[in-house]
Design a protein around this motif. Structure first.
Motif, PDB file in Angstrom:
ATOM      1  N   SER A  14      34.449 -16.649  14.323  1.00  0.00           N
ATOM      2  CA  SER A  14      35.863 -16.753  13.967  1.00  0.00           C
ATOM      3  C   SER A  14      35.939 -17.430  12.609  1.00  0.00           C
ATOM      4  O   SER A  14      34.945 -17.965  12.110  1.00  0.00           O
ATOM      5  N   GLN A  15      37.127 -17.432  12.000  1.00  0.00           N
ATOM      6  CA  GLN A  15      37.294 -18.104  10.697  1.00  0.00           C
ATOM      7  C   GLN A  15      36.892 -19.568  10.806  1.00  0.00           C
ATOM      8  O   GLN A  15      36.248 -20.120   9.930  1.00  0.00           O
ATOM      9  N   ARG A  16      37.285 -20.194  11.923  1.00  0.00           N
ATOM     10  CA  ARG A  16      37.001 -21.624  12.106  1.00  0.00           C
ATOM     11  C   ARG A  16      35.485 -21.855  12.202  1.00  0.00           C
ATOM     12  O   ARG A  16      34.956 -22.778  11.603  1.00  0.00           O
ATOM     13  N   SER A  19      33.918 -21.443   8.858  1.00  0.00           N
ATOM     14  CA  SER A  19      34.199 -22.636   8.038  1.00  0.00           C
ATOM     15  C   SER A  19      33.276 -23.783   8.415  1.00  0.00           C
ATOM     16  O   SER A  19      32.784 -24.510   7.550  1.00  0.00           O
ATOM     17  N   GLU A  20      33.047 -23.941   9.708  1.00  0.00           N
ATOM     18  CA  GLU A  20      32.179 -25.030  10.160  1.00  0.00           C
ATOM     19  C   GLU A  20      30.757 -24.821   9.626  1.00  0.00           C
ATOM     20  O   GLU A  20      30.110 -25.755   9.155  1.00  0.00           O
ATOM     21  N   ALA A  22      29.967 -23.081   6.983  1.00  0.00           N
ATOM     22  CA  ALA A  22      29.997 -23.253   5.525  1.00  0.00           C
ATOM     23  C   ALA A  22      29.917 -24.741   5.185  1.00  0.00           C
ATOM     24  O   ALA A  22      29.287 -25.132   4.192  1.00  0.00           O
ATOM     25  N   TYR A  23      30.532 -25.560   6.019  1.00  0.00           N
ATOM     26  CA  TYR A  23      30.444 -27.012   5.802  1.00  0.00           C
ATOM     27  C   TYR A  23      28.983 -27.468   5.900  1.00  0.00           C
ATOM     28  O   TYR A  23      28.502 -28.235   5.068  1.00  0.00           O
TER      29      TYR A  23
ATOM     30  N   ASP B  42      40.266 -25.193   4.778  1.00  0.00           N
ATOM     31  CA  ASP B  42      40.053 -23.743   4.632  1.00  0.00           C
ATOM     32  C   ASP B  42      41.235 -22.984   5.237  1.00  0.00           C
ATOM     33  O   ASP B  42      41.711 -21.990   4.694  1.00  0.00           O
ATOM     34  N   GLU B  63      43.064 -14.815  11.166  1.00  0.00           N
ATOM     35  CA  GLU B  63      41.705 -14.407  11.541  1.00  0.00           C
ATOM     36  C   GLU B  63      41.234 -13.205  10.729  1.00  0.00           C
ATOM     37  O   GLU B  63      40.049 -13.080  10.425  1.00  0.00           O
ATOM     38  N   ARG B  79      34.816 -28.510  -0.674  1.00  0.00           N
ATOM     39  CA  ARG B  79      33.995 -29.160   0.360  1.00  0.00           C
ATOM     40  C   ARG B  79      33.007 -30.129  -0.267  1.00  0.00           C
ATOM     41  O   ARG B  79      32.803 -31.225   0.223  1.00  0.00           O
TER      42      ARG B  79
END
Ligand SMILES: C[S@@+](CC[C@H](N)C(=O)[O-])C[C@H]1O[C@@H](n2cnc3c(N)ncnc32)[C@H](O)[C@@H]1O
Lengths: 384, 103
Positions: A14-16, A19-20, A22-23, B42, B63, B79
């Motif tokens: 998912s996008q979330r 993102s995690e 990518a962090y 983000d 999404e 970030r």
């Protein structure tokens, strides 16, 4: 059938979740670019101020310095930060993976495959792969939940992409396979084998890349882990490659003598052990036809290339990233082992990284260009 | 299966490599929280870009939004700034240690 340029069974995020992850990538990049250099300075400083004592000791200089660093807070914090970043990486993969596991296992159950997968329920995974979780991957390579389960392979595949921060040819994470072929084509522009074997295939990233060059060649890939070969099979089939995967020990396979034109591995040797590496070279020799080629691709430096902090970092890999043979491998004398096994025309070199091998094209160098620009290669021929 | 590994080469010798357990716990908590902050940033970035396109900020649109290279580079830069702030003390401790050794 053409090989696909993406992997349809990669874990979806998912996008979330993206993102995690990518962090985690940015955290690892920051540690490498902004923290590692000052740690190197710290190590050099500790060395300098303790020179008389270091010179008195018979121990390796970097061990004396490391022991001193281990008593200091910044070094201990650094160890913990490194460990935590790695653990966060696996954690960020486990969430989407477990949500999709059932669907993935279903997708992995390939009807009418072109290739095959064989796991051995009686197989004992070598102890060096089970005594700690290599790369801190929870469950290690060997964990398996059910017949046909692909969990560890799927986790390793996405982990490899994040670990290399995309630098090993994006989500395909397969530049190693292309670079290995580039070396072979540089050695032998007419290379056209009937049957080849790849050892330590893991999730099959390099396997598919290699097979893409060799339409018509019968290709076998083995790994000690069932969860990995199950996943590698599903990935290869989904991408249109024809490969026969099996769970086997590279030091003692069930293939016949003199039955392969080429036997290879990509970054497997450093994850074996001091006692196994000669057995693996002997096994390669046994399996090759006279005139056949052995090629092992590895991390792009040797122990002698590492400075003080580099050696302390190598110890970190062994102690905390659970690669106990890391230093041992960087120091091992492959030349002697290969010679004793009977190999001739031995080449030890750094091969330029490529994402597309060309016959007669690849470049070998005496010195490494560094991570993601070179891979170390050891290759040799079984005499006719 | 736990999503954190507990089979470690360093094994029960681990204490000699780590700082005070309380501090280590706190580092993990702060890193987890800063990850959440970045995830939210983000998401806000996605919403701002959807709004610019005149699209409603629905779950589905959020999404479906696929960040291109430029957007990903922008987010990565953001970030890196957050991470630099979170780890500032950490860097300073090392630099201070270097100075202390020299004196
Ligand atoms: C770093 S991974 C290989 C990555 C893969 N070749 C690639 O290029 O993407 C190392 C692999 O070697 C396997 N391995 C280690 N010792 C082995 C052995 N004795 N027999 C078979 N596989 C082995 C491990 O299970 C692991 O999957």
């Amino acid at each position: 059938m053409a090989i696909a340029t993406h992997n349809p069974i990669m874990i979806e995020r998912s996008q979330r979740e993206a993102s995690e992850q990518a962090y985690v990538v940015d955290l690892k990049k920051f540690i490498a670019s902004d923290i590692d250099p000052i740690c190197r300075e710290l190590a050099d400083t500790v060395r300098e101020v303790n020179l008389p004592e270091i010179n008195e000791q018979s121990r390796d200089e970097h061990i004396v310095v490391r022991k001193k660093l281990e008593k200091t807070k910044p070094y201990r914090d650094w160890v913990h930060l490194m460990r935590t970043a790695q653990d966060m990486m696996w954690d960020s993969i486990a969430t989407p993976l477990d949500r999709q596991l059932e669907a993935l296992n279903t997708k992995a159950d390939i009807k009418n495959p072109r290739g095959s997968v064989t796991v051995d329920p009686g197989f004992t995974v070598p102890r060096y792969l089970t005594k700690s979780d290599v790369h801190r991957m929870p469950g290690g390579y060997a964990a398996i939940n059910a017949d046909g389960d692909v969990r560890q392979g799927a986790m390793y595949d996405l982990g490899g992409f994040i670990y290399h921060m995309g630098g090993n040819n994006g989500t395909l994470n397969d530049a190693r396979g292309h670079t290995l072929m580039s070396h072979i084509y540089a050695r032998d522009p007419d290379f056209n084998p009937q049957r080849i074997l790849e050892m330590g295939c893991s999730a099959g990233n390099s396997s598919v890349a290699i097979s893409g060059y060799l339409a018509g060649t019968e290709m076998h890939s083995i790994d000690a882990s069932a969860g990995l070969v199950n996943y590698a099979h599903a990935r290869a089939e989904s991408m249109g490659a024809t490969i026969h995967f099996s769970q086997q020990d590279a030091a003692a396979t069930n293939f016949e003598d003199s039955s392969f034109d080429m036997v290879c591995s990509c970054v497997m040797l450093h994850e074996t052990s001091k006692h196994t590496i000669a057995d693996i070279f002997n096994e390669c020799y046994r399996l090759l036809k006279p005139g056949g080629l052995m090629v092992h691709l590895e991390v792009p430096y040797r122990y002698e290339d590492l400075d003080l902090w580099g050696r302390i970092r190598a110890d970190y890999e062994g102690q905390h990233n659970n690669e106990p043979f890391w230093r041992g491998f960087l120091e091992v004398d492959l030349e002697t082992i290969a010679q004793q096994a009977g190999f001739i025309d031995r080449i030890e070199t750094y091969q330029d990284v490529t994402r597309k091998a060309e016959r007669g094209g690849g470049k070998m160098r005496e010195k490494s260009l560094g991570v993601h620009r070179s891979w170390y290669i050891y290759s040799a021929i079984k005499p006719k | 299966m736990s999503s954190f590994s507990d089979k470690d080469t360093a094994g029960n010798k681990i204490d000699q490599y780590l700082s005070d357990a309380g501090i280590d716990d706190l580092t993990e908590m702060v890193l987890a929280l800063s990850a959440e902050v970045c995830i939210l940033r983000d998401r806000i970035d996605t919403h701002e870009r959807l709004a610019d396109l005149g699209k409603p900020l629905t779950l589905e649109n959020t999404e479906d939004f696929e960040p291109d290279q430029e957007v990903m580079a922008f987010r990565s830069e953001q970030r890196q700034k957050v991470i630099a702030k979170v780890l500032r003390v950490f860097r300073e401790n090392i630099t201070r240690d270097i100075e202390a050794h020299k004196n």
